[in-house]
Design a protein around this motif. Structure first.
Motif, short mmCIF file in Angstrom:
data_model
loop_
_atom_site.label_atom_id
_atom_site.label_comp_id
_atom_site.label_asym_id
_atom_site.label_seq_id
_atom_site.Cartn_x
_atom_site.Cartn_y
_atom_site.Cartn_z
N ILE A 51 0.80 -1.36 0.33
CA ILE A 51 0.03 -0.01 0.02
C ILE A 51 1.33 1.29 -0.47
CG2 ILE A 51 -1.53 -1.43 1.05
CD1 ILE A 51 -1.51 0.42 3.63
N GLY A 52 1.49 0.84 0.94
CA GLY A 52 2.84 1.89 0.60
C GLY A 52 3.44 2.84 -1.09
N HIS A 53 3.60 1.49 -1.98
CA HIS A 53 3.66 2.17 -3.22
C HIS A 53 1.73 2.50 -3.68
CE1 HIS A 53 5.05 1.59 -7.43
NE2 HIS A 53 4.14 0.73 -7.54
N GLU A 54 1.87 1.38 -3.45
CA GLU A 54 -0.26 2.32 -4.56
C GLU A 54 -0.48 2.96 -3.80
OE1 GLU A 54 -1.18 0.28 -7.07
OE2 GLU A 54 0.43 -1.42 -7.33
N SER A 55 0.06 3.72 -2.78
CA SER A 55 -0.83 5.06 -2.43
C SER A 55 0.23 6.22 -2.46
CB SER A 55 -1.64 5.26 -1.14
OG SER A 55 -0.35 4.84 -0.16
N GLY A 56 1.26 5.90 -2.80
CA GLY A 56 2.59 7.22 -2.58
C GLY A 56 2.53 7.82 -1.35
N GLY A 57 2.29 6.54 0.10
CA GLY A 57 3.25 6.59 0.80
C GLY A 57 2.20 6.90 1.58
N LEU A 58 0.93 6.50 1.53
CA LEU A 58 -0.91 7.06 2.01
C LEU A 58 -1.06 8.39 1.42
CD1 LEU A 58 -1.09 4.19 2.65
CD2 LEU A 58 -1.47 5.27 5.56
N THR A 59 -0.37 9.23 0.29
CA THR A 59 -0.76 10.59 -0.59
C THR A 59 -1.48 10.29 -1.18
OG1 THR A 59 1.19 10.25 -1.66
CG2 THR A 59 1.24 11.04 0.84
N ILE A 60 -2.44 9.31 -2.45
CA ILE A 60 -2.16 9.19 -2.83
C ILE A 60 -3.66 8.46 -3.62
CG2 ILE A 60 -2.40 9.08 -5.87
CD1 ILE A 60 0.50 9.22 -5.89
N PHE A 61 -4.93 9.27 -3.03
CA PHE A 61 -6.26 7.81 -2.77
C PHE A 61 -7.03 7.94 -4.46
CE2 PHE A 61 -4.55 10.24 1.13
CZ PHE A 61 -4.42 9.00 1.43
N THR A 62 -7.31 9.11 -5.36
CA THR A 62 -7.78 8.78 -6.26
C THR A 62 -6.50 8.28 -7.76
OG1 THR A 62 -9.17 10.46 -5.21
CG2 THR A 62 -9.82 9.49 -8.09
N GLU A 63 -7.00 7.45 -8.22
CA GLU A 63 -6.06 7.67 -10.20
C GLU A 63 -6.16 8.88 -10.24
OE1 GLU A 63 -5.92 4.74 -13.30
OE2 GLU A 63 -8.24 4.93 -12.18
N ASN A 64 -4.72 9.72 -11.16
CA ASN A 64 -4.38 11.16 -12.03
C ASN A 64 -4.54 10.02 -12.99
OD1 ASN A 64 -3.71 13.11 -12.43
ND2 ASN A 64 -1.51 12.76 -11.83
N LEU A 65 -5.64 10.46 -13.67
CA LEU A 65 -5.76 10.27 -15.27
C LEU A 65 -5.14 12.00 -15.86
CD1 LEU A 65 -8.70 7.41 -14.21
CD2 LEU A 65 -6.76 7.51 -16.27
N ASN A 66 -4.47 12.24 -15.44
CA ASN A 66 -4.62 14.04 -16.38
C ASN A 66 -3.29 13.08 -17.13
OD1 ASN A 66 -4.54 16.32 -17.16
ND2 ASN A 66 -2.86 17.05 -15.84
N TYR A 67 -3.39 12.84 -18.41
CA TYR A 67 -2.14 12.42 -18.69
C TYR A 67 -2.49 13.17 -20.00
CZ TYR A 67 -2.00 7.53 -16.96
OH TYR A 67 -1.65 6.53 -16.43
N SER A 68 -1.29 13.52 -20.88
CA SER A 68 -1.21 14.51 -21.86
C SER A 68 -1.21 13.21 -22.99
CB SER A 68 0.48 14.54 -22.46
OG SER A 68 1.58 13.35 -22.20
N ALA A 69 -1.43 13.62 -24.83
CA ALA A 69 -1.64 12.29 -25.67
C ALA A 69 -0.36 11.71 -25.48
CB ALA A 69 -1.55 13.22 -26.89
N GLN A 70 0.84 12.09 -25.16
CA GLN A 70 1.93 11.59 -25.38
C GLN A 70 2.07 10.48 -24.18
OE1 GLN A 70 5.07 11.69 -27.53
NE2 GLN A 70 5.69 9.66 -26.74
N GLY A 71 1.45 10.85 -23.13
CA GLY A 71 1.60 10.19 -21.68
C GLY A 71 0.10 8.59 -22.26
N LEU A 72 -0.44 9.46 -22.82
CA LEU A 72 -0.88 8.16 -22.55
C LEU A 72 -0.63 6.78 -23.73
CD1 LEU A 72 -4.81 9.91 -23.91
CD2 LEU A 72 -4.25 8.66 -22.13
N ALA A 73 0.23 7.82 -24.96
CA ALA A 73 1.01 7.10 -25.32
C ALA A 73 1.35 5.37 -24.97
CB ALA A 73 1.23 7.59 -26.74
N ALA A 74 2.71 6.87 -24.24
CA ALA A 74 3.62 5.87 -23.63
C ALA A 74 3.45 5.08 -22.69
CB ALA A 74 4.14 6.98 -22.92
N THR A 75 2.00 5.29 -22.52
CA THR A 75 1.77 4.83 -21.30
C THR A 75 0.44 3.32 -21.38
OG1 THR A 75 1.01 6.02 -19.68
CG2 THR A 75 0.31 3.64 -19.12
#
Length: 226
Positions: A48-72
């Motif tokens: 859970i430390g990895h998945e949540s960034g040390g209990l700081t990220i609780f909702t998925e960040n989907l603010n991808y650029s077009a390049q980020g989408l292509a890379a992911t």
């Protein structure tokens, strides 16, 4: 649950989450048998430390650029070229028209990427956004919310934000642990298999292992109960 242990592991976590785990963690972990058996608690706290960034990220960040989408997700969002995908002079995947249309539109990205899978409806249903990743293990998709709600007695399907609420997030993460039958892999000492059960692959394995080393070191100084 030892509060000092939690603040040592997750120093940037909101106090609301630390307080809730400190108050309820022992009972929740016990009910899902995570404090029994070899490695279970340490593997859980590391993952859970990895998945949540040390209990700081609780909702998925989907603010991808077009390049980020292509890379992911090149199979979805990169220009097809022969049997593979086109790359530019810098070796980066070239975004396709869909990626360019979705550029920096988190809700539209979720609805497109997660449509018609994991129990979600089509793109127009809005399920992709409604059931995007949440909580300490980033549960994703209508099926997961419905199933885990059954495991922990919460109506997550109709109230998905409960998965990231400090009063419920630990229970939901432990329910995921039970759903994926992770405890036996902990008992066998197979941290890589635990990662695959959570992630579907070994993404971020080095960081997960670094978290495990940190957790194991902290547990020597601060026992989980107290």
């Amino acid at each position: 649950m030892n509060r000092t242990l939690l603040t040592t592991l997750y120093p940037k976590a909101p106090s609301s989450h630390i307080d809730a785990i400190a108050a309820n963690g022992d009972a929740v972990f016990s009910s899902f048998a995570i404090t029994y058996g070899t490695n279970r608690l340490s593997y859980f706290l590391a993952q859970i430390g990895h998945e949540s960034g040390g209990l700081t990220i609780f909702t998925e960040n989907l603010n991808y650029s077009a390049q980020g989408l292509a890379a992911t997700w090149p199979s979805r969002y990169a220009v097809k070229e022969g049997s593979g995908y086109k790359k530019d002079a810098n070796g980066k995947y070239v975004p396709n028209d869909v990626a360019n249309t979705l550029n920096r539109k988190p809700e539209a990205i979720a609805n497109n990427c997660y449509a018609d899978r994991m129990g979600n409806g089509n793109e127009a249903s809005g399920d992709g956004w409604r059931f995007r990743g949440r909580g300490y293990i980033q549960i994703t998709g209508r099926d997961a919310y419905r199933t885990l709600g059954g495991y922990c007695g919460l109506d997550l399907e109709n109230n998905p934000d409960m998965a990231s609420d400090p009063q419920h997030a630990l229970t939901v993460a432990c329910a995921f642990w039970k759903w994926k039958t992770i405890n036996p892999s902990c008992d066998a000492g197979d941290f890589t298999k635990v990662t695959k059960l959570i992630n579907g692959g070994t993404n971020g394995l080095a960081d997960r292992e670094a978290w495990l080393a940190k957790v194991e070191d902290a547990l020597k100084s601060y026992p989980p109960a107290g």
